[in-house]
Design an enzyme around this catalytic site. Structure first.
Site, PDB file in Angstrom:
ATOM      1  N   GLU A  35       0.740  -1.396   0.124  1.00 15.95           N
ATOM      2  CA  GLU A  35       0.141  -0.068  -0.032  1.00 15.95           C
ATOM      3  C   GLU A  35       0.751   1.176  -0.006  1.00 15.95           C
ATOM      4  OE1 GLU A  35      -3.157   0.046  -1.389  1.00 15.95           O
ATOM      5  OE2 GLU A  35      -3.603  -1.455   0.442  1.00 15.95           O
ATOM      6  N   ASP A  38       2.939   2.133  -4.950  1.00 13.30           N
ATOM      7  CA  ASP A  38       2.927   2.322  -6.361  1.00 13.30           C
ATOM      8  C   ASP A  38       3.528   3.510  -7.143  1.00 13.30           C
ATOM      9  OD1 ASP A  38       0.808   3.692  -5.642  1.00 13.30           O
ATOM     10  OD2 ASP A  38      -0.755   2.880  -7.302  1.00 13.30           O
ATOM     11  N   GLY A 121     -16.058   4.938  -3.059  1.00 18.59           N
ATOM     12  CA  GLY A 121     -15.284   5.382  -1.869  1.00 18.59           C
ATOM     13  C   GLY A 121     -14.963   4.504  -1.129  1.00 18.59           C
ATOM     14  N   ASP A 171      -4.293   0.831  -9.395  1.00 16.50           N
ATOM     15  CA  ASP A 171      -5.606   0.488  -9.306  1.00 16.50           C
ATOM     16  C   ASP A 171      -6.298   0.190 -11.036  1.00 16.50           C
ATOM     17  OD1 ASP A 171      -5.583   1.193  -6.835  1.00 16.50           O
ATOM     18  OD2 ASP A 171      -6.633   3.107  -6.945  1.00 16.50           O
TER      19      ASP A 171
HETATM   20  C1  GLA Z   1      -5.401   4.526  -4.242  1.00 17.51           C
HETATM   21  C2  GLA Z   1      -4.707   4.997  -5.425  1.00 17.51           C
HETATM   22  C3  GLA Z   1      -3.732   4.024  -5.627  1.00 17.51           C
HETATM   23  C4  GLA Z   1      -2.519   3.526  -4.437  1.00 17.51           C
HETATM   24  C5  GLA Z   1      -3.265   3.282  -3.311  1.00 17.51           C
HETATM   25  C6  GLA Z   1      -2.552   3.267  -2.256  1.00 17.51           C
HETATM   26  O1  GLA Z   1      -6.049   3.675  -4.261  1.00 17.51           O
HETATM   27  O2  GLA Z   1      -5.208   5.033  -6.438  1.00 17.51           O
HETATM   28  O3  GLA Z   1      -2.902   4.302  -7.029  1.00 17.51           O
HETATM   29  O4  GLA Z   1      -1.679   4.711  -4.275  1.00 17.51           O
HETATM   30  O5  GLA Z   1      -4.360   4.400  -3.107  1.00 17.51           O
HETATM   31  O6  GLA Z   1      -1.833   2.058  -2.178  1.00 17.51           O
END
Ligand code: GLA
Length: 385
Positions: A35, A38, A121, A171
């Site tokens: 987490e 990225d 969300g 994502d």
């Molecule tokens: C959101 C962002 C992703 C990533 C996560 C945290 O989902 O869209 O790109 O940074 O938070 O891991």
């Protein structure tokens, strides 16, 4: 879920008086581990899930794009040749069209209906799913080749530059490149995708706290800026290239908060790679322990958890048969992901939700998720041909 394929097709026929020409699906995702790594060029381990955006469309002869959503009263309605910023959900669709055109692609107008069962969300990437569904439909309409990783980058660009959220690529990659029955280890620098099997006899649960993140964009962008600043101080291209030793050596010139943020990223990247190894060996207990450590690091060093997330993680981890649990997605609210023994999945979900509800008074939901393939063109239900 497959019934959205039918209902979106029915909704299309109802509105346009004919069956759609294409039906596309783009999944949401849950992130098992990795987490806030990225956008530091690091590693993540999401799985695409059954909950998805479904879009039934047909091409138009002009350059208008008109998309009706079963979740919104106003359609997204814009012209490819005259795009202007507005607000609302349609900006994601517009952003994707803008990004594709900015890459030199010639698009055709289209009209259609979309439906989604990805909660909004909640940290399950409802917007990335929307972006990839629109990208898939526009590509199909224009006869473009579908390169999933390339499209993920395009969708990320739409969100970064059109919508204005500086998200990483996880994502969009998960929604584009998901693999059925597998989590995917993603290298967010090279965009290499390594399908990684879940340990045998395990199930992934999503535990929704029922709380939604508030003003998260500014906190998210601030975390990202801190990471970029520390990388500059350390003289590395991104925190993916930093080491704990390097960080320690620079402690004198960094603020304590900066050290903690960077420590999360460095240790989280290591945890993702360790989890990938453990998954290949079928070592569920080790994966679970790494997930628990990930949560602690997000809570204490990166400070993106919330009391509700912490409570649900604790409630899940107290259940026999739960290997490990952690917050998933950007944080501040939304969902927890848990890895559990398959024969205990229902029991863990029920008992954890009950304990969580009693502690917090929030209304949770808890359900198992299945790993599915990435964004796809789907057959139009035979019934309508
Ligand atoms: C959101 C962002 C992703 C990533 C996560 C945290 O989902 O869209 O790109 O940074 O938070 O891991």
């Amino acid at each position: 879920m497959a019934d959205l394929r039918v209902s979106v097709t029915e909704a299309f026929r109802h509105r346009f008086g004919a069956p759609p020409v294409h039906v596309v699906r783009a999944p949401g995702r849950v992130n098992l581990i990795g987490e806030h790594t990225d956008y530091n060029d690091g590693f993540v381990m999401p799985l695409a899930i059954e909950q998805a955006v479904w879009l039934a469309v047909r091409p138009r002869d002009d350059d208008r794009v008109v998309l009706h959503s079963t979740r919104a009263t106003e359609p997204a309605d814009f012209r490819l040749g005259a795009m202007e910023r507005g607000d609302g959900w349609g900006e994601y669709a517009k952003g994707v069209a803008w990004a594709l055109q900015a890459q030199g692609h010639e698009l055709r107008g289209l009209e259609g209906v979309l439906a989604s069962d990805v909660p909004e969300g909640a940290g399950l990437s409802s917007s990335a799913a929307l972006e990839l569904a629109v990208a898939r439909a526009l590509s199909e309409g224009a006869g473009l080749d579908w390169d999933p990783a390339d499209m993920a980058r395009t969708a990320q660009r739409a969100e970064n530059e059109w919508v204005g959220v500086r998200c990483g690529v996880m994502d969009q990659m998960a929604s584009a490149c998901g693999v059925a029955g597998h989590a995917v280890l993603l290298d967010c620098r090279s965009l290499a995708v390594t399908p990684t099997p879940l340990p045998a006899w395990t199930t992934v649960l999503v535990l929704d706290t029922g709380t939604r993140r508030g003003l998260v964009d500014s906190a998210y962008n601030a975390r990202r800026e801190t990471c970029e600043r520390v990388a500059r101080v350390l003289g590395v291209p991104a925190l993916r290239d930093a080491t704990l030793d390097g960080l320690q050596a620079a402690e004198d010139v960094l603020m304590p908060t900066q050290v903690r943020r960077a420590r999360h990223v460095v240790t989280e990247n290591a945890r993702v790679l360790a989890a990938a190894d453990a998954m290949r060996q079928g070592d569920a207990a080790r994966v679970g322990a790494l997930m628990a450590a990930s949560h602690a690091s997000l809570r204490d060093d990166y400070e993106v958890s919330s009391p509700a997330l912490d409570a649900f993680v604790e409630a899940a981890q107290a259940q026999p048969g739960c290997y490990g649990a952690r917050m998933t997605g950007a944080g501040f609210g939304g969902c927890v992901v848990a890895l559990v023994a398959s024969d205990r999945a229902e029991a863990v979900a029920e008992a954890a939700a009950l304990a969580y509800r009693q502690w917090t008074g929030h209304a949770p939901t808890a359900y198992r998720v299945r790993a599915v393939g990435g964004a796809s063109l789907e057959p139009v239900p035979a019934l309508f041909l």
